[in-house]
Design an enzyme around this catalytic site. Structure first.
Site, PDB file in Angstrom:
ATOM      1  N   CYS A 143      50.553  16.119 -17.958  1.00 21.14           N
ATOM      2  CA  CYS A 143      49.937  17.132 -17.101  1.00 21.14           C
ATOM      3  C   CYS A 143      48.608  17.548 -17.731  1.00 21.14           C
ATOM      4  O   CYS A 143      47.978  16.749 -18.422  1.00 21.14           O
ATOM      5  CB  CYS A 143      50.876  18.323 -16.902  1.00 21.14           C
ATOM      6  SG  CYS A 143      51.267  19.219 -18.422  1.00 21.14           S
ATOM      7  N   ARG A 144      48.190  18.776 -17.533  1.00 22.44           N
ATOM      8  CA  ARG A 144      46.927  19.232 -18.117  1.00 22.44           C
ATOM      9  C   ARG A 144      47.098  19.697 -19.560  1.00 22.44           C
ATOM     10  O   ARG A 144      46.283  19.416 -20.418  1.00 22.44           O
ATOM     11  CB  ARG A 144      46.318  20.357 -17.272  1.00 22.44           C
ATOM     12  CG  ARG A 144      44.927  20.775 -17.732  1.00 22.44           C
ATOM     13  CD  ARG A 144      44.305  21.826 -16.855  1.00 22.44           C
ATOM     14  NE  ARG A 144      45.084  23.037 -16.733  1.00 22.44           N
ATOM     15  CZ  ARG A 144      45.096  24.035 -17.616  1.00 22.44           C
ATOM     16  NH1 ARG A 144      44.367  23.959 -18.694  1.00 22.44           N
ATOM     17  NH2 ARG A 144      45.835  25.097 -17.412  1.00 22.44           N
TER      18      ARG A 144
END
Length: 98
Positions: A62-63
């Site tokens: 993800c981020r």
């Protein structure tokens, strides 16, 4: 704990690993990683069994690594045995392609 990028890329390149981006579709479109499929975290428990192969390794990202950690826990709870958390998407670029 995050899987090192070299190991993640080896799973994808040599073991038919599935690279799964659990960010939102908007985040996915802004910074896609080639070959990754987008299954947002809020959908993963409903669609993982239809989109992912339990027999193959999975690398989630993800981020920041928080959503991918949650996705890893959900997938393992659904019986996916080989689930690895790459953490933040930028980690993919920290080592050369295999």
């Amino acid at each position: 704990m995050f899987i090192p990028c070299e190991q993640a890329k080896a799973l994808i390149a040599h073991h038919q690993g599935q690279l799964v981006d659990v960010r939102t579709p908007q985040e996915f479109m802004m910074e896609p990683i080639p070959g990754a499929i987008n299954i947002p975290l809020h959908e993963i428990d409903q669609v993982a069994a239809q989109k992912l192969d339990k027999a193959l390794p999975i690398v989630v990202f993800c981020r920041s690594g928080q959503r991918s950690y949650m996705a890893q826990q959900i997938l393992m709870g659904q019986g996916f045995a080989s689930v690895h958390n790459l953490g933040p998407s930028m980690a993919w670029y920290q080592c050369p392609d295999i």
